[in-house]
Design a protein around this motif. Sequence first.
Motif, PDB file in Angstrom:
ATOM      1  N   SER A 122       0.848  -1.191   0.000  1.00  0.00           N
ATOM      2  CA  SER A 122       0.000   0.000   0.000  1.00  0.00           C
ATOM      3  C   SER A 122       0.887   1.245   0.000  1.00  0.00           C
ATOM      4  O   SER A 122       2.108   1.154   0.107  1.00  0.00           O
ATOM      5  N   ASN A 166       1.586   3.470   2.126  1.00  0.00           N
ATOM      6  CA  ASN A 166       2.464   3.729   3.279  1.00  0.00           C
ATOM      7  C   ASN A 166       3.395   2.558   3.574  1.00  0.00           C
ATOM      8  O   ASN A 166       4.010   2.502   4.618  1.00  0.00           O
ATOM      9  N   THR A 192       2.642  -0.741   3.846  1.00  0.00           N
ATOM     10  CA  THR A 192       2.055  -1.939   4.448  1.00  0.00           C
ATOM     11  C   THR A 192       1.869  -3.013   3.378  1.00  0.00           C
ATOM     12  O   THR A 192       1.448  -2.716   2.266  1.00  0.00           O
ATOM     13  N   TYR A 218      -6.819  -2.640  -1.493  1.00  0.00           N
ATOM     14  CA  TYR A 218      -6.935  -1.252  -1.010  1.00  0.00           C
ATOM     15  C   TYR A 218      -5.576  -0.578  -1.034  1.00  0.00           C
ATOM     16  O   TYR A 218      -5.259   0.259  -0.207  1.00  0.00           O
ATOM     17  N   TYR A 242      -5.984   3.050  -1.136  1.00  0.00           N
ATOM     18  CA  TYR A 242      -7.081   3.579  -0.307  1.00  0.00           C
ATOM     19  C   TYR A 242      -6.600   4.503   0.813  1.00  0.00           C
ATOM     20  O   TYR A 242      -5.589   4.242   1.470  1.00  0.00           O
ATOM     21  N   PRO A 291      -9.291  -2.389   6.621  1.00  0.00           N
ATOM     22  CA  PRO A 291      -9.602  -1.679   7.864  1.00  0.00           C
ATOM     23  C   PRO A 291     -10.980  -1.016   7.797  1.00  0.00           C
ATOM     24  O   PRO A 291     -11.317  -0.405   6.775  1.00  0.00           O
TER      25      PRO A 291
END
Length: 564
Positions: free
Chosen positions: A54, A56, A58, A91, A94, A180
């Motif tokens: 993702s 950031n 992750t 995601y 996202y 999440p």
Amino acid sequence: MKIRRQLLSASLVPVLLIHLAAAVLPDGRFHGNIVRPPGVPRVTLADPDAPVVSRNGTQLPPYSTTYLFDQLIDHNNPSLGTFKQRFWHTYEFYEPGGPIILFSPGEQNADGFSGYLTNATFNGQLAQQQNGSTIVLEHRFYGLSNPRPDLSVDSLKFHTLQQAIDDLVYFANTVNLPMPNGDQLTPDKAPWVLVGGSYTGALTSWTMVNKPDVFFAGYGSSGVVEAILDFWEYFEPIRLNMPKNCSADVHAVISHVDEVFTSDNATAIQAIKDNFGMGDMTHLDDVAGALRNNLWDWQSLQVTTGPGGQFFKFCDALEVKSGQVAPASGWGLDHALAAWGAYWRSTYLARICGKSTAEDCLGTYNVSQSFWTDTSIDNAGRSWFWIVCNEVGYLQEGAPVGHSSLVTRLVQPDYDLRQCQQMFPGAFPNGVNVQVDRTNELYKGWDVRINRLFFANGIRDPWKDATVSAAGINVPSTAEQPIGLGDGFHCSDLLTSAGNVDATVRAVQVKALASMKSWLATWKPTPIPRGTPAPQSEPAVIEQTVHQHEVKPINAFVKGAGSG
Ligand SMILES: *[C@@H]1O[C@H](CO)[C@@H](O)[C@H](O)[C@H]1NC(C)=O
Ligand SMILES: *[C@@H]1O[C@H](CO)[C@@H](O)[C@H](O)[C@H]1NC(C)=O
Ligand SMILES: *[C@@H]1O[C@H](CO)[C@@H](O)[C@H](O)[C@H]1NC(C)=O
Ligand SMILES: *[C@@H]1O[C@H](CO)[C@@H](O)[C@H](O)[C@H]1NC(C)=O
Ligand SMILES: *[C@@H]1O[C@H](CO)[C@@H](O)[C@H](O)[C@H]1NC(C)=O
Ligand SMILES: *[C@@H]1O[C@H](CO)[C@@H](O)[C@H](O)[C@H]1NC(C)=O
């Protein structure tokens, strides 16, 4: 946020494979003389099992992770329970507040559509621009998403356009997404964007018409919004955009075939059948109708194919004679008939029929063939034909007398409607009456006028004349319901690779991204509409994780699992 210029870079091209209708050889489920479904192009990633990272940093599950949703078997009678509907999801782009982008590949097994999670497609471009999350949902009665264990007439009573619309709505309103706050992202709390191509491009429009308050915005690519029984216009964009010499010669041959086949000269009739390697076939409509195959090949063209596709091999076979290319008027009947026949006998017949006889592969009258009787699941052709016979038509026939036709006039709607009775015995006791008028009344067809719905079409798309860009229909393009028309083929604007090579296709994508940006900026949460069910309490189940790398189980990301 400004549209990223890098989207134009070709860097994505090496990592994705767009499967453009690979040759389908007969396996009891292929038939060479049945109307073609529309169909979104498959966009498979080179490594769908690779971990996804993702923004950031992750690590997220790979795109290939398959999730299962408990979908209602019958939206008119929820007490019948649920079936497992497959979906894929990511995601990677996202951020809280971003849209949930829902897409279905429609009338086919949804395996191999992982590109529709990523920026290899418009869906991912939109997610990247808007901080969205993407979903690919398999359509009921295709692939492994089946409300019933088979595709018998009795089971197919749950296969209707309305049930498909209701599936999308129920999914959005109740899914607990594997991310999440996945149970806090229903359409009252997050903006949902419905994206579709081809049949699901139409389904996007039909859903927003029929259930206006669920999806905040929609994007329909090559959406065949108008149900049309005798859809002879399918061949019009082909006739108008193919090489002139080739259309002139195809026209000459087909006119001749029709003239001879409607005469009583048995010698001349047999000579034509033999010319195409179909000498043993019984029915002349099957023989002449089979020649549609060369034109159907147009549907697998994309702007990235260039003149290298099967369709152009056919035109080369007709138009190149001893190294010389025919002028725009073509070579004329004699050479074209001989050259088309030689092409069929030497390569084409084997290409479409493999080792089957022409009668087994192209004849449509033998109801003992497994093609008509096999009711096992994951048979997209059968599932789609049910919708054809009941609700949409789209029969690909010869043009009316007086209009130039590249297709035999021996094939008329009765030819296909007989096939409906053969495939679904007992389903049409009073004759087949495709409910196209009802479909167009319920879901508005070309009369759709809906806010925040973007239509994207292609001039060279054979399905264009069932879309809002149909010739002579003049659906207005407005700020709230824009129409982007590029020089693309079928669903070209869904493919990032197509935008990279064709500026008109890219312009459609840019226009749509701008519309979506301005619309999404106005979105606000709304109170839950009365009667909306609460999200499913359990997060969607992972069916399988097909990657080799270690990834945290999905539940670790899900907050509030078990609540709801
Ligand atoms: C597409 O997304 C990937 C991440 O999946 C990213 O690395 C790449 O830069 C994006 N491409 C463009 C053109 O933005
Ligand atoms: C990073 O992104 C993931 C996935 O969107 C999210 O769950 C997590 O909270 C984020 N972490 C930070 C530190 O922002
Ligand atoms: C996307 O998220 C970033 C980081 O939170 C934010 O700065 C940006 O405004 C968001 N873009 C949109 C279109 O919401
Ligand atoms: C004639 O046919 C050839 C071979 O298919 C094609 O490349 C060429 O564009 C055609 N020319 C015209 C004028 O139609
Ligand atoms: C029938 O067709 C053959 C072959 O094309 C032709 O030679 C013959 O003259 C035709 N017969 C009649 C009665 O038109
Ligand atoms: C009809 O199909 C069945 C099953 O494939 C086959 O056994 C039979 O020979 C076929 N009949 C004709 C007349 O081709």
